[in-house]
Design a protein around this motif. Structure first.
Motif, PDB file in Angstrom:
ATOM      1  N   GLY A 178      57.699  20.193  23.455  1.00  0.00           N
ATOM      2  CA  GLY A 178      57.779  20.803  22.135  1.00  0.00           C
ATOM      3  C   GLY A 178      58.924  21.771  21.960  1.00  0.00           C
ATOM      4  N   SER A 179      59.157  22.617  22.962  1.00  0.00           N
ATOM      5  CA  SER A 179      60.183  23.648  22.819  1.00  0.00           C
ATOM      6  C   SER A 179      61.592  23.079  22.726  1.00  0.00           C
ATOM      7  N   SER A 180      61.798  21.870  23.249  1.00  0.00           N
ATOM      8  CA  SER A 180      63.132  21.268  23.238  1.00  0.00           C
ATOM      9  C   SER A 180      63.241  20.063  22.312  1.00  0.00           C
ATOM     10  N   ALA A 181      62.191  19.824  21.520  1.00  0.00           N
ATOM     11  CA  ALA A 181      62.194  18.666  20.630  1.00  0.00           C
ATOM     12  C   ALA A 181      63.220  18.834  19.517  1.00  0.00           C
ATOM     13  N   ARG A 182      63.727  17.706  19.022  1.00  0.00           N
ATOM     14  CA  ARG A 182      64.678  17.743  17.918  1.00  0.00           C
ATOM     15  C   ARG A 182      63.942  18.037  16.609  1.00  0.00           C
ATOM     16  N   GLY A 183      64.460  18.944  15.830  1.00  0.00           N
ATOM     17  CA  GLY A 183      63.899  19.211  14.510  1.00  0.00           C
ATOM     18  C   GLY A 183      62.848  20.303  14.535  1.00  0.00           C
ATOM     19  N   ARG A 184      62.935  21.183  13.552  1.00  0.00           N
ATOM     20  CA  ARG A 184      61.976  22.273  13.457  1.00  0.00           C
ATOM     21  C   ARG A 184      60.561  21.772  13.215  1.00  0.00           C
ATOM     22  N   ALA A 185      60.442  20.737  12.398  1.00  0.00           N
ATOM     23  CA  ALA A 185      59.106  20.230  12.068  1.00  0.00           C
ATOM     24  C   ALA A 185      58.392  19.730  13.316  1.00  0.00           C
ATOM     25  N   THR A 186      59.112  19.004  14.166  1.00  0.00           N
ATOM     26  CA  THR A 186      58.508  18.486  15.394  1.00  0.00           C
ATOM     27  C   THR A 186      58.089  19.625  16.304  1.00  0.00           C
ATOM     28  N   ALA A 233      53.602  14.787  15.853  1.00  0.00           N
ATOM     29  CA  ALA A 233      54.765  15.246  16.619  1.00  0.00           C
ATOM     30  C   ALA A 233      55.262  14.141  17.542  1.00  0.00           C
ATOM     31  N   TRP A 234      54.338  13.458  18.210  1.00  0.00           N
ATOM     32  CA  TRP A 234      54.732  12.350  19.082  1.00  0.00           C
ATOM     33  C   TRP A 234      55.336  11.209  18.278  1.00  0.00           C
ATOM     34  N   ARG A 235      54.816  10.979  17.094  1.00  0.00           N
ATOM     35  CA  ARG A 235      55.354   9.917  16.238  1.00  0.00           C
ATOM     36  C   ARG A 235      56.786  10.242  15.816  1.00  0.00           C
ATOM     37  N   ARG A 236      57.060  11.512  15.554  1.00  0.00           N
ATOM     38  CA  ARG A 236      58.417  11.912  15.186  1.00  0.00           C
ATOM     39  C   ARG A 236      59.373  11.716  16.364  1.00  0.00           C
ATOM     40  N   ILE A 237      58.915  12.017  17.554  1.00  0.00           N
ATOM     41  CA  ILE A 237      59.740  11.772  18.736  1.00  0.00           C
ATOM     42  C   ILE A 237      60.005  10.276  18.897  1.00  0.00           C
ATOM     43  N   GLN A 238      58.979   9.486  18.674  1.00  0.00           N
ATOM     44  CA  GLN A 238      59.123   8.036  18.790  1.00  0.00           C
ATOM     45  C   GLN A 238      60.126   7.497  17.770  1.00  0.00           C
ATOM     46  N   ARG A 239      60.048   7.967  16.548  1.00  0.00           N
ATOM     47  CA  ARG A 239      60.949   7.482  15.502  1.00  0.00           C
ATOM     48  C   ARG A 239      62.389   7.927  15.715  1.00  0.00           C
ATOM     49  N   ALA A 262      57.370  22.644  15.415  1.00  0.00           N
ATOM     50  CA  ALA A 262      56.245  23.344  14.787  1.00  0.00           C
ATOM     51  C   ALA A 262      54.941  22.591  14.994  1.00  0.00           C
ATOM     52  N   LEU A 263      54.977  21.273  14.873  1.00  0.00           N
ATOM     53  CA  LEU A 263      53.776  20.465  15.077  1.00  0.00           C
ATOM     54  C   LEU A 263      53.256  20.600  16.506  1.00  0.00           C
ATOM     55  N   PHE A 264      54.164  20.555  17.478  1.00  0.00           N
ATOM     56  CA  PHE A 264      53.752  20.747  18.871  1.00  0.00           C
ATOM     57  C   PHE A 264      53.177  22.147  19.080  1.00  0.00           C
ATOM     58  N   ALA A 265      53.789  23.145  18.462  1.00  0.00           N
ATOM     59  CA  ALA A 265      53.319  24.522  18.622  1.00  0.00           C
ATOM     60  C   ALA A 265      51.919  24.693  18.047  1.00  0.00           C
ATOM     61  N   ALA A 319      40.134  23.368  31.170  1.00  0.00           N
ATOM     62  CA  ALA A 319      41.292  23.552  32.048  1.00  0.00           C
ATOM     63  C   ALA A 319      42.337  22.475  31.792  1.00  0.00           C
ATOM     64  N   GLY A 320      41.876  21.234  31.640  1.00  0.00           N
ATOM     65  CA  GLY A 320      42.815  20.145  31.372  1.00  0.00           C
ATOM     66  C   GLY A 320      43.495  20.278  30.027  1.00  0.00           C
ATOM     67  N   MET A 321      42.737  20.679  29.009  1.00  0.00           N
ATOM     68  CA  MET A 321      43.296  20.837  27.669  1.00  0.00           C
ATOM     69  C   MET A 321      44.304  21.986  27.626  1.00  0.00           C
ATOM     70  N   TRP A 322      43.970  23.099  28.265  1.00  0.00           N
ATOM     71  CA  TRP A 322      44.903  24.222  28.289  1.00  0.00           C
ATOM     72  C   TRP A 322      46.180  23.857  29.047  1.00  0.00           C
ATOM     73  N   LEU A 323      46.024  23.121  30.140  1.00  0.00           N
ATOM     74  CA  LEU A 323      47.189  22.678  30.894  1.00  0.00           C
ATOM     75  C   LEU A 323      48.036  21.730  30.050  1.00  0.00           C
ATOM     76  N   LEU A 324      47.356  20.834  29.323  1.00  0.00           N
ATOM     77  CA  LEU A 324      48.051  19.922  28.417  1.00  0.00           C
ATOM     78  C   LEU A 324      48.818  20.698  27.356  1.00  0.00           C
ATOM     79  N   ALA A 325      48.181  21.713  26.769  1.00  0.00           N
ATOM     80  CA  ALA A 325      48.842  22.521  25.735  1.00  0.00           C
ATOM     81  C   ALA A 325      50.091  23.201  26.288  1.00  0.00           C
ATOM     82  N   TRP A 326      49.972  23.761  27.472  1.00  0.00           N
ATOM     83  CA  TRP A 326      51.091  24.490  28.078  1.00  0.00           C
ATOM     84  C   TRP A 326      52.246  23.547  28.410  1.00  0.00           C
ATOM     85  N   VAL A 327      51.939  22.427  29.085  1.00  0.00           N
ATOM     86  CA  VAL A 327      52.993  21.500  29.506  1.00  0.00           C
ATOM     87  C   VAL A 327      53.653  20.836  28.297  1.00  0.00           C
ATOM     88  N   SER A 328      52.835  20.426  27.328  1.00  0.00           N
ATOM     89  CA  SER A 328      53.401  19.719  26.177  1.00  0.00           C
ATOM     90  C   SER A 328      54.342  20.630  25.389  1.00  0.00           C
TER      91      SER A 328
END
Length: 285
Positions: free
Chosen positions: A202-210, A267-273, A212-215, A188-197
């Motif tokens: 992920g859906s609003s992240a900059r760059g297609r690669a980021t 994906a998180w590393r790309r957001i950080q950079r 895609a990685l979240f997806a 339940a926690g993992m599915w919730l994490l997948a949905w929220v993330s």
């Protein structure tokens, strides 16, 4: 199966944990040194897996890795004393920081051929994997998600992932029923994490690669945790079909390692950079 699990463990020790430690920017002064040492310690831990079980040098190498995981766990205790907070974000991040030490304890016992707390060699290897990927990667991702996109669902995920991890581990000692309860909570926690993330980040992240990685990371969690749930349920109810241990390693284990942990943390590393980092909210969490 053992060879495949060994590769999965090596990936966790050498790649996943060092990558994840870079994302906890708010404790950079404390975590910087351990993060720099970790790839070398992880390589020693991975090398121990190439040697025969019971080999003295394999045990020494595993102990070297365990020493660095103990260092990280000590930093987690220092973080708790300094912040005096058990907010959902903190629970998730502290779980991530302590989990590798639990994994390393099982690694030492397995490399030495010792039945730690009565657990056999296969269970100990799976414990090493569980605490690198669910214990570290998933808990850290839950903390990062709750810090980046604070909301009730994100906070629930940041708590249920660590609780599910703990219940699954407790089930090793108490029985299949408790392990199944842990699998339900963790799923339940993992599915919730997948949905929220994906929805909030992920859906609003900059760059297609980021994006895609979240997806990929989110989609993999949905599938692999269904396998984990069927595995746990199949050990309680005979009518529930489940894969063999070998196939679980080849599907659930490998997909979680590459598809969830590596893709998600990249994906998180790309957001950080990009400069749009969750560190500020982690500091106030």
């Amino acid at each position: 199966m053992t060879v495949l699990v060994g590769w999965i463990l090596a990936l966790g020790m050498v790649v996943v944990v060092p990558l994840g430690l870079r994302l906890i920017d708010d404790d950079r002064q404390l975590l910087g040194p351990v993060g720099q040492v970790w790839p070398f310690a992880g390589a020693l831990g991975a090398l121990s897996l190439l040697l025969d079980r019971g080999d003295a040098f394999a045990i020494v190498l595993a102990c070297c890795y365990a020493a660095v995981t103990a260092w990280l766990a000590a930093l987690a205790a220092l973080r708790l004393l300094r912040r005096r907070s058990l907010a959902p974000i903190e629970i998730a991040v502290l779980t991530a920081m302590v989990a590798p030490a639990v994994a390393a304890s099982s690694l030492i016992a397995e490399r030495g051929g010792w039945e730690l707390l009565g657990f056999g060699m296969t269970t100990q290897l799976l414990t090493v994997a569980h605490f690198h990927y669910a214990g570290f990667a998933a808990a850290l991702a839950a903390g990062l998600t709750a810090s980046r996109a604070p909301s009730p669902p994100a906070s629930i995920a940041a708590v249920t992932v660590p609780v599910g991890i703990a219940l699954v581990f407790l089930g090793y000692f108490t029985g299949d029923g408790v392990e199944l309860a842990g699998a339900v909570v963790l799923t339940a926690g993992m599915w919730l994490l997948a949905w929220v993330s994906w929805r909030d980040i992920g859906s609003s992240a900059r760059g297609r690669a980021t994006r895609a990685l979240f997806a990929v990371s989110a989609a993999v969690l949905v599938a692999t945790m269904l396998l984990a749930l069927s595995w746990a349920a199949g050990h309680v109810f005979d009518a529930v079909p489940h894969l063999s241990l070998t196939w679980m390693a080849a599907t659930h284990g490998l997909a979680n390692a590459l598809g969830f942990a590596v893709c998600g943390l990249l994906a998180w590393r790309r957001i950080q950079r990009s400069g749009d980092t969750p560190a500020t909210k982690l500091m106030s969490g």
